[in-house]
Design an enzyme around this catalytic site. Structure first.
Site, mmCIF file in Angstrom:
data_model
loop_
_atom_site.group_PDB
_atom_site.id
_atom_site.type_symbol
_atom_site.label_atom_id
_atom_site.label_comp_id
_atom_site.label_asym_id
_atom_site.label_seq_id
_atom_site.Cartn_x
_atom_site.Cartn_y
_atom_site.Cartn_z
ATOM 1 N N HIS A 206 0.833 -1.204 0.000
ATOM 2 C CA HIS A 206 0.000 0.000 0.000
ATOM 3 C C HIS A 206 0.872 1.260 0.000
ATOM 4 O O HIS A 206 2.063 1.223 0.321
ATOM 5 C CB HIS A 206 -0.926 0.009 1.216
ATOM 6 C CG HIS A 206 -0.189 0.022 2.521
ATOM 7 N ND1 HIS A 206 0.390 1.156 3.058
ATOM 8 C CD2 HIS A 206 0.085 -0.983 3.397
ATOM 9 C CE1 HIS A 206 0.964 0.873 4.194
ATOM 10 N NE2 HIS A 206 0.812 -0.423 4.440
ATOM 11 N N GLU B 19 -1.971 -7.124 7.940
ATOM 12 C CA GLU B 19 -0.617 -7.002 8.481
ATOM 13 C C GLU B 19 -0.497 -7.760 9.797
ATOM 14 O O GLU B 19 -1.492 -8.072 10.467
ATOM 15 C CB GLU B 19 -0.280 -5.516 8.676
ATOM 16 C CG GLU B 19 1.095 -5.214 9.254
ATOM 17 C CD GLU B 19 2.262 -5.726 8.425
ATOM 18 O OE1 GLU B 19 2.395 -6.962 8.340
ATOM 19 O OE2 GLU B 19 3.034 -4.903 7.900
#
Length: 234
Positions: free
Chosen positions: A37, A115
Site C-alpha cells: 500500500h 498485516e
C-alpha cells in the site's frame, strides 16, 4: 486440475518443484503482482503499523496513482483476473485505485492478507520500541516464533499467507492477479518464492507502493521477476 494441485501444495509449503533453467512460457504461469500500500502518516513517522486502520496520506494517494499506472503498463493487454487486498483501508483504497485504472477487475478482500499484529508496539516509533522493550525486541528479531507483547508472530502470519498463496493458484490458474498488502505478508510471499531463510524478513526493504512480480507454473516452478520496483515513484 492435478497440475494446479501440485502448484498449490508447493506454495502452501513455501517450497518449489524440481529446478530448471528451461525457458518457460509466461502464458502458462499464474502471475502475482505484489503491491505494498501507499504511504501513511505512520509510515512517514517510522511507527509500527499493524492492525490499526491508518489511512493513506496525501503522498500515499499520489504513490498509489503512480503504481496503478505502472501496473497498467506492466500488464498491457493481459486481463487482470482480480485485485486481492487486505481488509485495512490503506490497502482497500490502494486496491480500488488500481482496479479503476485497470478497467474494473473485481476487488476481493482477503482477511488473511492483513498485516502482522504488533500488539503493544502498535503506533510506537521504532526508537520507542527499542527504548521501552529492548529484550522483547531482541527476541522478536531472533526468532519468527516470537510475537511482540500481545501480538502475532511471523510464524503465525506465514501460515495464513501460505493459505492465501495456495488459494490464489487454485482460483486463478494461468491468470494475473494484483495482490495489495502490507510489508510482512509481501515479504513472506517473496521469501517463500525465493526459497530464502527467515533472516530474509529482516533484510529485505519494501517501499510504500513498491511492486514485486512472481510467476508460478503448474508444476510448482517459480520465477521472481521483480522485487520492490519503485521506478514509478521517481
Amino acid at each position: 486440475a492435478q497440475a494446479r494441485e501440485v502448484a498449490a501444495r508447493a506454495a502452501a509449503k513455501g517450497g518449489a518443484a524440481r529446478p530448471t533453467w528451461e525457458p518457460r512460457p509466461v502464458s502458462a504461469a499464474t502471475r502475482l503482482v505484489l503491491l505494498r500500500h501507499g504511504e501513511t502518516d505512520y509510515t512517514a513517522q517510522r511507527r509500527y503499523s499493524g492492525r490499526g486502520d491508518i489511512p493513506l496520506s496525501e503522498r500515499g494517494r499520489d504513490q498509489v496513482a503512480a503504481a496503478a499506472d505502472r501496473i497498467a503498463r506492466l500488464v498491457g493487454d493481459t486481463p487482470v483476473a482480480a485485485v486481492v487486498t487486505s481488509p485495512l483501508s490503506r490497502c482497500t483504497a490502494t486496491a480500488e485505485a488500481v482496479a479503476a485504472t485497470l478497467g474494473g477487475p473485481p476487488v476481493v478482500v482477503e482477511p488473511d492478507l492483513i498485516e502482522v499484529d504488533f500488539g503493544v508496539w502498535e503506533g510506537h516509533t521504532f526508537a520507542e520500541v527499542r527504548d521501552r522493550w529492548p529484550a522483547e525486541l531482541d527476541r522478536w528479531l531472533k526468532s519468527v516464533a516470537v510475537a511482540p507483547p500481545g501480538g502475532e508472530s511471523f510464524a503465525a502470519v506465514t501460515k495464513r499467507v501460505r493459505r492465501v498463496a495456495a488459494g490464489l493458484l487454485t482460483t486463478y490458474p494461468g491468470g494475473t492477479v494484483v495482490v495489495v498488502s502490507h510489508v510482512s505478508p509481501v515479504k513472506i510471499l517473496l521469501r517463500d518464492a525465493l526459497a530464502a531463510g527467515d533472516a530474509f524478513l529482516h533484510r529485505l526493504y519494501l517501499d510504500p507502493a513498491g511492486l514485486s512480480v512472481v510467476d508460478t507454473w503448474p508444476d510448482g516452478n517459480v520465477a521472481v521477476r521483480t522485487v520492490n520496483d519503485t521506478s514509478h515513484l521517481r
